[in-house]
Enzyme design. Structure first.
Site, short mmCIF file in Angstrom:
data_model
loop_
_atom_site.label_atom_id
_atom_site.label_comp_id
_atom_site.label_asym_id
_atom_site.label_seq_id
_atom_site.Cartn_x
_atom_site.Cartn_y
_atom_site.Cartn_z
N HIS A 123 36.26 46.29 21.79
CA HIS A 123 35.52 46.52 23.03
C HIS A 123 35.55 48.02 23.33
O HIS A 123 36.51 48.71 22.95
CB HIS A 123 36.25 45.73 24.13
CG HIS A 123 35.58 45.73 25.47
ND1 HIS A 123 35.67 46.78 26.36
CD2 HIS A 123 34.84 44.78 26.09
CE1 HIS A 123 35.01 46.48 27.47
NE2 HIS A 123 34.50 45.27 27.33
N ASP A 200 44.86 44.70 22.54
CA ASP A 200 44.02 44.38 23.70
C ASP A 200 43.97 42.86 23.84
O ASP A 200 43.30 42.18 23.07
CB ASP A 200 42.62 44.97 23.47
CG ASP A 200 41.62 44.55 24.54
OD1 ASP A 200 41.98 43.76 25.45
OD2 ASP A 200 40.47 45.03 24.47
N GLN A 203 40.94 38.94 25.88
CA GLN A 203 40.24 37.69 25.57
C GLN A 203 41.18 36.65 24.96
O GLN A 203 40.75 35.55 24.63
CB GLN A 203 39.07 37.95 24.60
CG GLN A 203 37.99 38.85 25.16
CD GLN A 203 37.15 38.17 26.24
OE1 GLN A 203 37.22 36.96 26.47
NE2 GLN A 203 36.33 38.96 26.92
N LYS A 226 39.70 37.50 33.86
CA LYS A 226 39.21 36.54 32.87
C LYS A 226 40.15 35.33 32.77
O LYS A 226 39.89 34.39 32.01
CB LYS A 226 39.08 37.21 31.50
CG LYS A 226 38.07 38.36 31.49
CD LYS A 226 38.06 39.04 30.14
CE LYS A 226 37.52 40.45 30.20
NZ LYS A 226 36.07 40.56 30.33
N CYS A 365 29.54 45.49 25.54
CA CYS A 365 30.48 46.62 25.44
C CYS A 365 31.07 46.73 24.05
O CYS A 365 32.27 46.99 23.89
CB CYS A 365 31.61 46.49 26.47
SG CYS A 365 31.06 46.51 28.16
N1 PMP Z 1 38.70 44.37 26.13
C1 PMP Z 1 38.01 43.25 25.93
C2 PMP Z 1 38.10 42.55 24.59
C3 PMP Z 1 37.23 42.71 26.94
O1 PMP Z 1 36.52 41.59 26.72
C4 PMP Z 1 37.17 43.37 28.19
C5 PMP Z 1 36.35 42.81 29.33
N2 PMP Z 1 34.97 42.76 29.07
C6 PMP Z 1 37.90 44.54 28.36
C7 PMP Z 1 38.66 45.00 27.31
C8 PMP Z 1 37.89 45.31 29.64
O2 PMP Z 1 38.52 44.64 30.66
P1 PMP Z 1 38.44 45.18 32.15
O3 PMP Z 1 37.02 45.60 32.39
O4 PMP Z 1 38.83 44.02 32.96
O5 PMP Z 1 39.36 46.33 32.26
#
Ligand code: PMP
Length: 407
Positions: A123, A200, A203, A226, A365
């Protein structure tokens, strides 16, 4: 099998009872953000109605109630992850957590000639902070590519773990492909070579039991929204030695022990050293309630439920002509990116919305991953335990209808 009454669980989520465009809502965008059970909404509500005060600052009764609630949430999250509460820095989410590692751990340590190893499926939150660090330190970024089904190429990963690699950043579960990476194996290999690992977990935590201590990483980043918790909540778990050694990232109140204008300011101990200013107290109270809620369900039951829903979706998807699924790794999480030949994914998502079905379309993203897939956008249906087999059928019926309109 699990003994969990999933119909009752579904009823715990008030929002899921609403309609969209005159149709029952089918919410398939939980990888983007999850819906909240009444227990979480009520915990936030009760906090503001009965206990609201700032944390750690006041000796009065409300101040200690608020502090207890906030620290209680940290303790619950720590138990959920199988780590020590004192090694958990509460943050606004994964993005802040990874930036904290980038600015406090990596920026002072990396230099020209060093390598930061990433994967193709990260991401942007696990790419851009490293690019910023690379720009400022002269370190270089190297990328581990994927196998055709969306698994990491582990041979390439091993080959790229050279002596120059100082840091490896890897997602636990891909938000586009659903691939579950063998992070414990990866971190063990990295550790043998002295490479610091950042996982990270955004998910992974919503979908499966996660034992952060057993993974053996150096840093684990997560986001609350999430996993049934309010937005603006998250955490960074780090090995104690890193938390002790890292300088603060953001300065302000609460992160200090003593402030002196002659420069002799003394910082608080970790994790408070990294928690400047007033935190999202009510949000973390909600996170505590979310952890309680998920723990009562049992994450192994959540995982089994979602795998059953995924199997149903896969089976139905296989019957849709011209439908392509991106990411077919064995054991993948219930996140399914797809496209229909000749149909733009935004058009598809827009027409599905008119049928009450919420899916995400776009690049999720993850531009480098979409580039690798060779598409400019995909649709993504992401499931949660609160979805139902009937909703998947409604989604598939809507997909057939939309396809007839567009194709
Ligand atoms: N890493 C991953 C794999 C994600 O899916 C997301 C959320 N879309 C994020 C990071 C970022 O999380 P946040 O916007 O809640 O900081």
């Amino acid at each position: 099998g699990s003994g969990v009454d999933w119909n009752r669980v579904r009823g715990d989520f008030p929002l899921l009872a609403r309609e969209v465009h005159g149709k029952p809502l089918v919410y398939l965008d939980s990888a983007n953000t999850g819906q909240k059970p009444a227990a979480v909404i009520e915990a936030v509500d009760t906090f503001y109605r009965r206990h609201n005060a700032n944390v750690s600052r006041a000796v009065h009764q409300l101040g200690s109630e608020a502090t207890e609630a906030y620290e209680g949430a940290r303790a619950k999250l720590a138990r959920f992850l199988n780590v020590r509460a004192d090694d958990l820095v509460l943050t606004s989410g994964t993005t802040f957590a990874i930036n904290l590692v980038a600015y406090s751990w990596a920026l002072p340590r990396l230099e020209a000639g060093d390598v930061i190893l990433l994967t193709r499926m990260e991401h942007h939150a696990n790419i851009v902070p490293w690019q910023l660090v690379a720009q400022r330190t002269g370190a270089r970024i190297d990328v581990v590519e994927l196998l055709p089904d969306g698994r990491l190429d582990l041979d390439m990963l091993r080959a790229k773990m050279t002596g120059a690699v100082k840091l490896l950043a890897v997602g636990h579960v891909s938000n586009v492909l659903g691939t579950v990476n063998p992070v414990a194996d990866i971190c063990r290999e990295a550790r043998k070579r002295g490479i610091v690992t950042v996982v990270d977990g955004s998910q992974a935590l919503p979908h499966r039991p996660v034992d952060v201590a057993a993974i053996g990483c150096d840093f684990y980043a997560l986001t609350g929204h999430k996993m049934c918790a309010p937005t603006g909540t998250g955490a960074l778990w780090a090995r104690r030695e890193h938390l002790e050694a890292m300088p603060p990232f953001i300065g302000g109140g609460e992160m200090i022990r003593e402030v002196r204008l002659d420069g002799g300011t003394v910082f608080n101990d970790p994790p408070r050293k990294f928690e400047a200013g007033t935190p999202n107290i009510a949000g973390f109270v909600g996170l505590g309630a979310a952890v309680d809620y998920l723990s009562t369900l049992g994450m192994e039951h959540v995982e089994a439920r979602e795998q059953a829903l995924l199997a149903h979706l896969d089976e139905e998807f296989a019957k849709v002509d011209g439908l392509r699924v991106f990411g077919t790794a064995p054991g993948k999480a219930a996140v399914v990116s797809f496209a229909i030949d000749g149909v733009h994914s935004h058009d598809l998502a827009t027409l599905l919305d008119l049928e009450g079905v919420a899916v995400r379309s776009g690049q999720h993203c993850a531009h480098p991953l979409l580039e690798w897939l060779g598409v400019t956008a995909t649709c993504r249906a992401s499931l949660a335990f609160y979805n139902t087999h009937d909703e998947i059928d409604a989604f598939i019926a809507a997909l057939h209808k939309v396809r007839r309109l567009l194709a």
